[in-house]
Each structure stands twice: as C-alpha cells, then as structure tokens.
Scaffold this motif. Structure first.
Motif, PDB file in Angstrom:
ATOM      1  N   GLU A  40     -94.267 -76.658 -48.433  1.00 28.19           N
ATOM      2  CA  GLU A  40     -94.589 -75.339 -47.894  1.00 28.19           C
ATOM      3  C   GLU A  40     -93.834 -75.137 -46.589  1.00 28.19           C
ATOM      4  O   GLU A  40     -93.759 -76.046 -45.761  1.00 28.19           O
ATOM      5  CB  GLU A  40     -96.089 -75.233 -47.641  1.00 28.19           C
ATOM      6  CG  GLU A  40     -96.924 -75.291 -48.914  1.00 28.19           C
ATOM      7  CD  GLU A  40     -98.388 -75.196 -48.593  1.00 28.19           C
ATOM      8  OE1 GLU A  40     -98.859 -74.076 -48.323  1.00 28.19           O
ATOM      9  OE2 GLU A  40     -99.059 -76.235 -48.584  1.00 28.19           O
ATOM     10  N   THR A  55    -104.280 -68.015 -49.990  1.00 28.34           N
ATOM     11  CA  THR A  55    -104.900 -69.332 -50.096  1.00 28.34           C
ATOM     12  C   THR A  55    -106.199 -69.441 -49.333  1.00 28.34           C
ATOM     13  O   THR A  55    -106.820 -70.494 -49.325  1.00 28.34           O
ATOM     14  CB  THR A  55    -103.930 -70.419 -49.587  1.00 28.34           C
ATOM     15  OG1 THR A  55    -103.602 -70.145 -48.215  1.00 28.34           O
ATOM     16  CG2 THR A  55    -102.662 -70.443 -50.422  1.00 28.34           C
ATOM     17  N   ALA A 133     -99.835 -74.755 -52.326  1.00 28.70           N
ATOM     18  CA  ALA A 133    -100.751 -74.303 -51.267  1.00 28.70           C
ATOM     19  C   ALA A 133    -102.181 -74.188 -51.784  1.00 28.70           C
ATOM     20  O   ALA A 133    -103.142 -74.558 -51.103  1.00 28.70           O
ATOM     21  CB  ALA A 133    -100.278 -72.965 -50.710  1.00 28.70           C
ATOM     22  N   ARG A 136    -103.589 -77.809 -52.064  1.00 28.16           N
ATOM     23  CA  ARG A 136    -103.223 -78.800 -51.052  1.00 28.16           C
ATOM     24  C   ARG A 136    -104.366 -79.738 -50.707  1.00 28.16           C
ATOM     25  O   ARG A 136    -104.173 -80.942 -50.516  1.00 28.16           O
ATOM     26  CB  ARG A 136    -102.687 -78.126 -49.793  1.00 28.16           C
ATOM     27  CG  ARG A 136    -103.714 -77.380 -48.964  1.00 28.16           C
ATOM     28  CD  ARG A 136    -103.186 -77.108 -47.546  1.00 28.16           C
ATOM     29  NE  ARG A 136    -102.149 -76.106 -47.560  1.00 28.16           N
ATOM     30  CZ  ARG A 136    -102.398 -74.796 -47.427  1.00 28.16           C
ATOM     31  NH1 ARG A 136    -103.631 -74.368 -47.346  1.00 28.16           N
ATOM     32  NH2 ARG A 136    -101.411 -73.955 -47.412  1.00 28.16           N
TER      33      ARG A 136
END
Length: 295
Positions: A40, A55, A133, A136
């Motif tokens: 990212e 996100t 994302a 994660r």
C-alpha cells in the motif's frame, strides 16, 4: 501500473522486509514473469495509521508492513471466463501450480509467507491494493502466528494384507474341503486386518502425543486413496506447524514413534510453506468483472 492491460497475479502476502525483497531478485513466476512486492502506498511511505473511506476508520499498522507477492499475467489466459476453461486443462494447471509453489517456497526460505489460493488474480494493481488494505489486519495476525514456523506433513500408512495368513498354508492341508479352506483363509485375513488397524490406532495415538510437545497447531486432511496413496493404505494425513529450531527433533521423534508396530509406516515431509495454516477465512472476493480466482 500494469503494462498493456496485464492482470495482477497474487501468490502470497508477506512482510515487506529487505530479506523478502532480496529473495525475489531474478525470480520468475507464472508464465515466466518477474516477481515483485506490491504494498500500500501509505505503508511504503512509513505511515503508521490512516483513515480511508474504502477500508474504514484509522487503525495502527504493524511495525513491518505487509505486501502482496505479485507478477503480471496476460488477460487472455487469466480473465474470469478463460480460467474456468483453463482449470480443465491439467497440463496447463500443473505448470501454473508448479510456478506458484516455487515462488511461495522461495519467499518462505527468506521470511514468513502467507500463501494465497492458486490463480488469485486482480484486474490491476489498484484493485490488488484494495484487497490488501481490506485484509491487512487479518494478514498481519496470521503472519504473526506463522512467524519462524514451517509446515510439516505427517502421514501414516498400513502395508497391504495378503490373501491369507502367512503362517498358515491352507492350500497344503488336503484334509480341508475347498469351502473350509476358503473360510479359514478369510478368518486369518480378517484377524490380520484387525491387528493392522490396532497398530494404526496405536501409531496415531503416539504421533499425536509426540507432536503435542512441538506444536499446538494441527490441521487434519482427508486420508488419500488410490494412486495418491499407492499400494499402502493411508490412514492419517495431518499437517503441523513446527518452529524452525525444533524441526529436526520433530522429524526424528515421529520417525521413532511407530517403531515396533508391524505393518505401519510414518512419512514426515517438509519443511513447506504453511499452506494448511494460511487462510482462516476465504480471501476477499474480486470487486469487479474480469477479476478471476481459482474455483
């Protein structure tokens, strides 16, 4: 960005470390394409938290960023429609699986790796970054579990039984009618089979007790049959997550576990990348048409 409309093929998630990056130098993946890390942008710049409309609210990042291990593949081979047909082509599938495995194993030799499913493909890097994302937290948690550990496979096999008791030659006993000789042979075979399964259960108990000294994580796979098992009968097919520094001790202990049990063989394979422990839940689904994944 991808060139010429190529798709982004994702092999695994891994910590973005100098060791992992070095392991990818000159490494080729599916279709001979060079392999690289895709992270990212905010993580690559060293940020420790963010708030992103796609996100959710701001969250702390792990000290070591997580990245995808990726390469580029052609749309005419890996788009969603083509993949459905390609997965019926065993020769093509074997080639992709070998390349995928080699990339994952190479990374595993230099750092913790979280393998993803075969043919996890995204339309472009941006879509892959969104998937990274979105997951994660789960990726970082799983990588922490897998750190400094490898997967070992443990299988138990039973040797095949003969058609009669090796200690009793009923054919040589001329006092028996053919029917009685057959029944005696069947009883002897049944008795031998009972002994084999009793030994198999004892071996499985020994393996489980010994393995618990080395690891608390185990996955049970279905026993293999037919050509996969060969002439022997596979009665146990487990995977264990074992710390690096105990791997040889683990292997030696399990090899000794079946000593004295006739007809039982243990097979310990590894170390492997932790495929059996990689994904507690399915990876995020592709967001748009044209992003294919393995069925």
């Amino acid at each position: 960005m991808n060139g010429h409309g190529d798709l982004t093929y994702v092999y695994a998630a891994a910590p973005d470390t100098p060791e992992v990056r070095a392991s990818l130098k000159d490494l080729r993946g599916v279709s001979g394409a060079p392999v690289s890390l895709l992270g990212e942008p905010d993580l690559e710049s060293g940020a420790v938290s963010e708030s992103d409309p796609d996100t959710g609210p701001a969250r702390p990042f792990p000290s070591t960023p997580v990245a995808f291990v990726v390469s580029r593949v052609a749309p005419d081979e890996f788009d969603e429609r083509t993949l459905k047909a390609r997965f019926e082509d065993l020769e093509w599938l074997e080639g992709v699986a070998r390349a995928h495995h080699e990339v994952v194993q190479t990374v595993a030799r230099h750092g913790t790796v979280l393998p993803l499913r075969l043919a996890t493909v995204y339309q472009n890097d941006d879509r892959a970054r969104r998937a990274l994302a979105a997951q994660r937290g789960a990726f970082a948690e799983r990588i922490a579990l897998l750190r400094d550990r490898s997967e070992f496979g443990v299988k138990l096999y039973l040797s095949p039984t003969g058609s009669s008791d090796p200690h009793e030659n009923t054919a040589a006993d001329t006092s028996l009618t053919p029917g009685k000789a057959y029944l005696r042979s069947r009883r002897a075979q049944h008795s031998a089979q009972e002994v084999r399964y009793r030994h198999a259960q004892e071996a499985a108990d020994r393996v489980e007790a010994l393995a618990s000294r080395f690891t608390t994580h185990r996955v049970r796979h279905p026993a293999q049959h037919g050509a996969l098992a060969g002439p022997e009968e596979n009665v146990l097919n487990d995977a264990y997550l074992v710390p690096y520094d105990r791997a040889e001790e683990f292997r030696a202990a399990l090899t000794e576990a079946v000593e004295g049990l006739d007809g039982v063989r243990v097979e310990v394979t590894g170390p492997w990348a932790p495929y059996s422990f990689a994904t507690p839940s399915p990876p995020p689904a592709p967001e748009a048409a044209g992003e294919g994944r393995a069925p």
